[in-house]
Enzyme design. Sequence first.
Site, PDB file in Angstrom:
ATOM      1  N   GLY A  14       0.768  -1.671  -0.277  1.00 20.78           N
ATOM      2  CA  GLY A  14      -0.521   0.031  -0.062  1.00 20.78           C
ATOM      3  C   GLY A  14       0.574   1.169  -0.625  1.00 20.78           C
ATOM      4  N   CYS A  15       2.211   0.982  -0.097  1.00 17.98           N
ATOM      5  CA  CYS A  15       3.366   2.045   0.098  1.00 17.98           C
ATOM      6  C   CYS A  15       3.568   2.448  -1.515  1.00 17.98           C
ATOM      7  CB  CYS A  15       4.217   2.658   0.868  1.00 17.98           C
ATOM      8  SG  CYS A  15       3.624   2.080   2.495  1.00 17.98           S
ATOM      9  N   THR A  16       3.812   3.444  -1.464  1.00 15.42           N
ATOM     10  CA  THR A  16       3.927   3.616  -3.109  1.00 15.42           C
ATOM     11  C   THR A  16       5.747   3.380  -3.072  1.00 15.42           C
ATOM     12  OG1 THR A  16       1.953   5.400  -4.050  1.00 15.42           O
ATOM     13  CG2 THR A  16       4.047   5.490  -5.374  1.00 15.42           C
ATOM     14  N   SER A  17       6.302   3.635  -1.944  1.00  9.68           N
ATOM     15  CA  SER A  17       7.531   3.548  -2.262  1.00  9.68           C
ATOM     16  C   SER A  17       7.906   2.591  -1.456  1.00  9.68           C
ATOM     17  CB  SER A  17       8.356   5.046  -0.766  1.00  9.68           C
ATOM     18  OG  SER A  17       7.395   6.561  -1.237  1.00  9.68           O
TER      19      SER A  17
END
Length: 138
Positions: free
Chosen positions: A46-49
């Site tokens: 769920g984290c872009t990074s």
Amino acid sequence: MDLNELKETFEFIEDWEERYRILIDLGRQLPEFPEAERTEANRVEGCTSNVWLVCRRDETDPQRLIFLADSDAFIVKGLIALVLMAYSGATPEEIQRTDIREVFRQLGLERNLSPNRRDGFFAMVDRIHELAAEAQAA
């Protein structure tokens, strides 16, 4: 710095760029994250990074959980520092009771972070809650 000190600091700083610099500086102070822990199993969904998060029991007080985390993005490292301030060293019960959304609001992050960063922040929080629930059940 703890969460209360961060809140007080942010109250006196109107400029969001300066707040970003403070978050980035906090991220630079994160403890070293073990290279061996940078695995897919420890990556936060769920984290872009890229964000890696691990949980360990405190050696001196096994009721308390210690979290280590890292990212490949500077501002995300600052958000990690904020999350660790709220949760690392707490018991699973304390973690479940901590209202990080209120802290997020008080710091003004809901107005100044992109939706992707906001979603990633709460993905980290959700993962910490999952790990705390697992530790509580063990």
